[in-house]
Write a protein that holds these residues in place. Structure first.
Motif, mmCIF file in Angstrom:
data_model
loop_
_atom_site.group_PDB
_atom_site.id
_atom_site.type_symbol
_atom_site.label_atom_id
_atom_site.label_comp_id
_atom_site.label_asym_id
_atom_site.label_seq_id
_atom_site.Cartn_x
_atom_site.Cartn_y
_atom_site.Cartn_z
ATOM 1 N N SER A 55 49.696 -7.171 81.465
ATOM 2 C CA SER A 55 49.231 -8.287 80.642
ATOM 3 C C SER A 55 49.203 -9.578 81.454
ATOM 4 N N ILE A 56 48.592 -10.589 80.856
ATOM 5 C CA ILE A 56 48.478 -11.895 81.486
ATOM 6 C C ILE A 56 48.282 -12.941 80.404
ATOM 7 N N GLY A 57 48.475 -14.194 80.762
ATOM 8 C CA GLY A 57 48.183 -15.285 79.827
ATOM 9 C C GLY A 57 49.063 -15.248 78.597
ATOM 10 N N TYR A 58 48.431 -15.038 77.450
ATOM 11 C CA TYR A 58 49.137 -14.956 76.169
ATOM 12 C C TYR A 58 49.169 -13.522 75.658
ATOM 13 N N GLY A 59 49.484 -12.575 76.546
ATOM 14 C CA GLY A 59 49.647 -11.187 76.152
ATOM 15 C C GLY A 59 48.376 -10.364 76.139
ATOM 16 N N THR A 60 47.282 -10.877 76.697
ATOM 17 C CA THR A 60 46.057 -10.087 76.763
ATOM 18 C C THR A 60 46.093 -9.210 78.011
ATOM 19 N N LYS A 61 45.235 -8.206 78.037
ATOM 20 C CA LYS A 61 45.216 -7.264 79.153
ATOM 21 C C LYS A 61 44.649 -7.930 80.403
ATOM 22 N N ARG A 77 40.820 -16.166 76.545
ATOM 23 C CA ARG A 77 41.031 -14.730 76.330
ATOM 24 C C ARG A 77 41.743 -14.459 75.011
ATOM 25 N N LYS A 78 42.732 -15.295 74.681
ATOM 26 C CA LYS A 78 43.433 -15.117 73.406
ATOM 27 C C LYS A 78 42.460 -15.250 72.240
ATOM 28 N N LEU A 79 41.647 -16.276 72.270
ATOM 29 C CA LEU A 79 40.681 -16.476 71.186
ATOM 30 C C LEU A 79 39.662 -15.347 71.120
ATOM 31 N N TYR A 80 39.248 -14.853 72.279
ATOM 32 C CA TYR A 80 38.309 -13.743 72.324
ATOM 33 C C TYR A 80 38.891 -12.525 71.598
ATOM 34 N N HIS A 81 40.176 -12.284 71.785
ATOM 35 C CA HIS A 81 40.828 -11.139 71.137
ATOM 36 C C HIS A 81 41.185 -11.418 69.677
ATOM 37 N N LEU A 82 41.426 -12.667 69.345
ATOM 38 C CA LEU A 82 41.779 -13.011 67.966
ATOM 39 C C LEU A 82 40.595 -13.002 67.013
ATOM 40 N N GLN A 83 39.429 -13.403 67.488
ATOM 41 C CA GLN A 83 38.276 -13.554 66.598
ATOM 42 C C GLN A 83 37.973 -12.298 65.768
ATOM 43 N N PRO A 84 37.863 -11.107 66.363
ATOM 44 C CA PRO A 84 37.579 -9.931 65.530
ATOM 45 C C PRO A 84 38.721 -9.574 64.564
ATOM 46 N N LEU A 85 39.949 -9.882 64.943
ATOM 47 C CA LEU A 85 41.077 -9.612 64.055
ATOM 48 C C LEU A 85 41.021 -10.528 62.840
ATOM 49 N N TYR A 105 50.424 -8.963 63.972
ATOM 50 C CA TYR A 105 50.808 -7.577 64.256
ATOM 51 C C TYR A 105 49.728 -6.878 65.092
ATOM 52 N N MET A 106 48.478 -6.998 64.659
ATOM 53 C CA MET A 106 47.390 -6.305 65.357
ATOM 54 C C MET A 106 47.173 -6.865 66.758
ATOM 55 N N TYR A 107 47.364 -8.155 66.927
ATOM 56 C CA TYR A 107 47.249 -8.760 68.259
ATOM 57 C C TYR A 107 48.324 -8.189 69.183
ATOM 58 N N ASN A 108 49.502 -7.984 68.643
ATOM 59 C CA ASN A 108 50.629 -7.505 69.441
ATOM 60 C C ASN A 108 50.540 -6.021 69.775
ATOM 61 N N VAL A 109 50.119 -5.192 68.826
ATOM 62 C CA VAL A 109 50.181 -3.740 69.052
ATOM 63 C C VAL A 109 48.838 -3.101 69.375
ATOM 64 N N TRP A 110 47.777 -3.851 69.269
ATOM 65 C CA TRP A 110 46.426 -3.350 69.486
ATOM 66 C C TRP A 110 45.890 -2.886 68.152
ATOM 67 N N VAL A 111 44.745 -3.405 67.787
ATOM 68 C CA VAL A 111 44.192 -3.230 66.445
ATOM 69 C C VAL A 111 43.995 -1.766 66.057
ATOM 70 N N ASN A 112 43.675 -0.890 66.994
ATOM 71 C CA ASN A 112 43.408 0.504 66.639
ATOM 72 C C ASN A 112 44.662 1.369 66.583
ATOM 73 N N ALA A 113 45.800 0.800 66.916
ATOM 74 C CA ALA A 113 47.042 1.568 66.888
ATOM 75 C C ALA A 113 47.331 2.052 65.474
ATOM 76 N N LEU A 114 47.729 3.291 65.373
ATOM 77 C CA LEU A 114 48.137 3.904 64.102
ATOM 78 C C LEU A 114 47.080 3.783 63.016
ATOM 79 N N ASN A 115 45.831 3.632 63.420
ATOM 80 C CA ASN A 115 44.730 3.543 62.469
ATOM 81 C C ASN A 115 44.909 2.370 61.492
ATOM 82 N N ILE A 116 45.619 1.331 61.909
ATOM 83 C CA ILE A 116 45.871 0.205 61.006
ATOM 84 C C ILE A 116 44.571 -0.459 60.566
#
Length: 160
Positions: A55-61, A77-85, A105-116
């Motif tokens: 990871s880098i920055g604010y927890g993005t890959k 990068r954080k905003l790029y990942h937050l927008q779809p969530l 939660y989804m930002y931290n664990v990855w949105v597709n984890a556990l089919n959330i």
């Protein structure tokens, strides 16, 4: 609004300001979600091992191991990942606090984890709470007091 945007530009990068000041960000909960996540995700200039990814920055890959970026790039990068969530939870079946908790939660664990994502789209509160209570409390199989604290805060937020 123009004065606010100009003030924002003096202190932050343009893309961040554009998103925060745009109509789609007028809802206070969206700004609160960004702030809420910032309480858990701190800026790191260079890449680091973060459980299952680098990871880098604010927890993005990170793009590669050893990568270093500016804080402005990290915010982008954080905003790029937050927008779809944010778009995923922006419907009437959730109150503002539930939206904030879900985005965190989804930002931290990855949105597709556990089919959330499926449960969020179906507004399945029971399954969402089950996931909150039972998954992602460990790092590489080892209990994490820090993750437990974060999960408990997210659960409290979701239930309020």
């Amino acid at each position: 609004m123009v004065e606010d945007w100009e003030k924002c530009q003096e202190n932050m990068l343009n893309q961040w300001c554009d998103l925060m000041m745009a109509d789609r960000w007028e809802s206070l909960w969206k700004q609160d979600a960004v702030s809420f996540i910032s309480d858990f995700e701190w800026f790191r200039e260079c890449s680091y091992n973060d459980s299952k990814q680098v990871s880098i920055g604010y927890g993005t890959k990170a793009k590669y191991n050893g990568e270093c970026i500016t804080e402005q790039e990290a915010k982008q990068r954080k905003l790029y990942h937050l927008q779809p969530l944010i778009e995923l939870v922006d419907n009437s079946c959730y109150n503002d606090n539930q939206r904030i908790a879900l985005v965190s939660y989804m930002y931290n664990v990855w949105v597709n984890a556990l089919n959330i994502k499926h449960y969020v789209e179906k507004c399945d509160h029971k399954s969402i709470l089950y996931i909150f209570h039972n998954y992602w409390w460990t790092i590489n199989g080892v209990w994490s007091d820090w993750l437990a604290k974060r999960r408990n805060i997210e659960i409290s937020k979701y239930n309020s």
